[in-house]
Structures are given as structure tokens and as C-alpha cells.
Design an enzyme around this catalytic site. Structure first.
Site, PDB file in Angstrom:
ATOM      1  N   LYS A 219      20.840 -22.243  25.532  1.00 40.02           N
ATOM      2  CA  LYS A 219      21.965 -22.742  26.321  1.00 40.02           C
ATOM      3  C   LYS A 219      23.191 -22.984  25.449  1.00 40.02           C
ATOM      4  O   LYS A 219      23.091 -23.191  24.241  1.00 40.02           O
ATOM      5  CB  LYS A 219      21.562 -24.005  27.083  1.00 40.02           C
ATOM      6  CG  LYS A 219      20.621 -23.683  28.238  1.00 40.02           C
ATOM      7  CD  LYS A 219      20.321 -24.879  29.109  1.00 40.02           C
ATOM      8  CE  LYS A 219      19.459 -24.451  30.307  1.00 40.02           C
ATOM      9  NZ  LYS A 219      19.082 -25.599  31.155  1.00 40.02           N
ATOM     10  N   ARG A 259      10.774 -24.835  28.542  1.00 38.01           N
ATOM     11  CA  ARG A 259      11.060 -23.570  29.217  1.00 38.01           C
ATOM     12  C   ARG A 259      11.871 -22.712  28.252  1.00 38.01           C
ATOM     13  O   ARG A 259      12.965 -23.102  27.845  1.00 38.01           O
ATOM     14  CB  ARG A 259      11.825 -23.836  30.512  1.00 38.01           C
ATOM     15  CG  ARG A 259      12.085 -22.615  31.379  1.00 38.01           C
ATOM     16  CD  ARG A 259      12.752 -23.036  32.690  1.00 38.01           C
ATOM     17  NE  ARG A 259      13.012 -21.889  33.537  1.00 38.01           N
ATOM     18  CZ  ARG A 259      14.107 -21.139  33.473  1.00 38.01           C
ATOM     19  NH1 ARG A 259      15.062 -21.430  32.587  1.00 38.01           N
ATOM     20  NH2 ARG A 259      14.270 -20.093  34.258  1.00 38.01           N
TER      21      ARG A 259
END
Length: 293
Positions: A219, A259
Site C-alpha cells: 500500500k 493479507r
């Protein structure tokens, strides 16, 4: 694997490998649109140490526009079905109850709803009806507008309060508490600083009383931790080392799962953290961990 077999928080940190069957995901959009390519990727992730696979057909990157239901179904269901047929534990990443219903029928054992049941009023009733394990993420708005909603009095306190609200809504609808996993939604309606603050508050998030899934992989808030040498932090795949470090911190901090786009580093982190925790808990736990595969 039935829903009753979904790993619990008492076991080591679970590694959830991402398979995006989308053309526009920020990291790997377009790579796994073909069912065969998605299945090959599933095999690679599992061989690298993933415990389960998370299949999503709708990008939730900042600015992404929603796809219609028919397109999401066409992307997701054949892949879920194929992966389940290979015996892999599968999670479906969707905000639509209709997609979740067909995915569970095709073999998915977890529903990962990044909206926490807010995007579709039918989602929580469906989760209660089928008694499936679910991930409820902190969410404030769809991707086209989420960056307008990153205002908090205290990001940790406010996210915890809003997650408690989603838990209360799920329980009121009939979802059993043992079926609920929470996700703080790093990067979703959060600035980089706010995402870092939440990541440092894992103990507080776990204090809500539910397993916690951490989704930080590649991210944008990791870019400043990835900027060294000649590496380009704006390229998502160049954030893998930082992603692995986050996985190690999350695993040692007691997260239920991480994740991830790449599984080998996080899988090693999960096993190292389990053995360190086992050592602290005594010989019996160490012996139990030594039997894990």
C-alpha cells in the site's frame, strides 16, 4: 474445507494470499484475469506458504470505480470454483451479497467485505443465514470518495468505535461472534500517518475481542519506508520488503492474519512469530507448534 475449519486466532498468524481478477488493481491489475492464470497464481502462493487465497473481482484502490454485478460475478465465480476444486481454502473479497452467495456456493469459506456490511444491506443477513466466517473492515466510503473521509478526532479511538458499531450490527442480524474477523482498513479513508498510527495500535484493536486481519501489503503508505538506494517506492512491487516487515510485526503482535501479494516472506514471519510465542508459553506449546505444517 468447511466453514468450521477456518483457522482461529489461537493458531499462528494466517497468510492470506491475494488474487486480483481485475484489470485495474493498483499492484497487479490485469495479470490474473484469465482463470488459468489465476489458478496458477493460487498454486504459487500456496507453495510459497499461503494458508488461504483471497479472490476479488473489483478494485478498491483510491479512485477506482465500481464494476457492475454481472461483471464481478463473471470474474470471481469461475476462479473461486476452480481454486476450491483444487482443495485450496478460498476467501471472496466482495461488497455484494449476491456475489458472496454464489462464491460460497462455489466453495468459498470466508467472505471478506471491505465495507463491513455497509455497501449492501443484504450482506449481514446473508452472513447470518449461511453462518460463514466473515471479515468486517473499517470503511467510510467507496473508492472514488474515500480520501474525502480521512478526518478523525483520534484515528485509533474512532476506528475502534466504528468497528464496534459494525460488530453490533452483525450480531444484531444474527452473525455469530465466533464468525467475525476485524480489519482496521489501512489506507481506506486514512492518510499515511493515520495508517501507521493504526498499525502501531494492534494491541488496542485486538482488545475489541475479535481476531484481526492486517492488510498493508504494497500500500502507498509504505512508500516512505521503501525509499532507499535506487528503489522506486511509487512502484507497488518495490514495497515488498516493507510489506514483509509489517507482516512480521503483525504476526508477532498477535494478528489473526495478514493479507499479502507475495507469500514467502510473510509465511516465514508467521512461523518465526509462532515459535517465539511458543517459547514464551512453555514447552507444551512449543511441542504443538513443532508439529505444524
Amino acid at each position: 474445507m468447511s466453514t468450521a475449519d477456518v483457522p482461529t486466532a489461537a493458531q499462528r498468524c494466517q497468510v492470506m494470499g491475494i488474487i486480483n481478477v481485475t484489470p485495474d488493481s493498483f499492484s497487479d491489475g490485469g495479470l490474473f484475469l484469465d482463470v488459468d492464470a489465476a489458478v496458477r497464481r493460487g498454486h504459487e502462493l500456496m507453495q510459497d506458504g499461503a494458508d488461504l487465497l483471497d479472490v476479488g473481482g473489483e478494485s478498491t484502490r483510491p479512485g477506482a470505480r465500481r464494476v457492475d454485478e454481472a461483471e464481478e460475478l463473471a470474474r470471481v465465480i469461475p476462479v473461486v470454483e476452480a481454486l476450491a476444486r483444487h482443495g485450496f481454502p478460498v476467501s471472496v473479497d466482495t461488497m455484494r451479497a449476491s456475489v458472496a452467495r454464489q462464491a460460497v456456493a462455489a466453495g468459498a469459506v470466508i467472505v471478506n467485505d471491505v465495507s463491513g456490511g455497509l455497501a449492501d444491506p443484504e450482506m449481514l443477513p446473508f452472513l447470518a443465514e449461511v453462518d460463514v466466517t466473515c471479515v468486517l473492515m473499517h470503511w467510510r466510503a467507496h473508492s472514488t470518495r474515500m480520501d474525502d473521509f480521512c478526518f478523525y478526532d483520534s484515528v485509533v479511538d474512532d476506528v475502534c468505535a466504528e468497528l464496534r458499531g459494525r460488530v453490533d450490527a452483525a450480531l444484531h442480524t444474527g452473525v455469530r461472534p465466533e464468525r467475525i474477523i476485524l480489519d482496521p482498513g489501512l489506507g481506506f479513508a486514512k492518510s499515511s500517518a493515520q495508517s501507521w498510527e493504526l498499525l502501531g495500535a494492534l494491541e488496542t484493536l485486538r482488545g475489541l475481542g475479535f481476531p484481526v486481519l492486517v492488510g498493508a501489503s504494497r500500500k502507498r503508505f509504505l512508500a516512505d519506508a521503501s525509499a532507499y538506494g535506487r528503489r522506486a517506492p511509487d512502484v507497488a512491487a518495490d514495497r515488498d520488503e516493507a510489506s514483509d516487515a509489517v507482516a512480521a510485526i503483525a504476526a508477532y503482535g498477535g494478528a489473526w492474519g495478514v493479507r499479502v501479494h507475495s507469500a514467502s516472506g510473510p509465511a516465514a514471519a508467521a512461523r518465526v512469530a509462532a515459535r517465539l510465542h511458543g517459547r514464551a508459553l512453555g514447552a507444551e506449546r512449543v511441542a504443538a507448534l513443532a508439529g505444524e505444517r
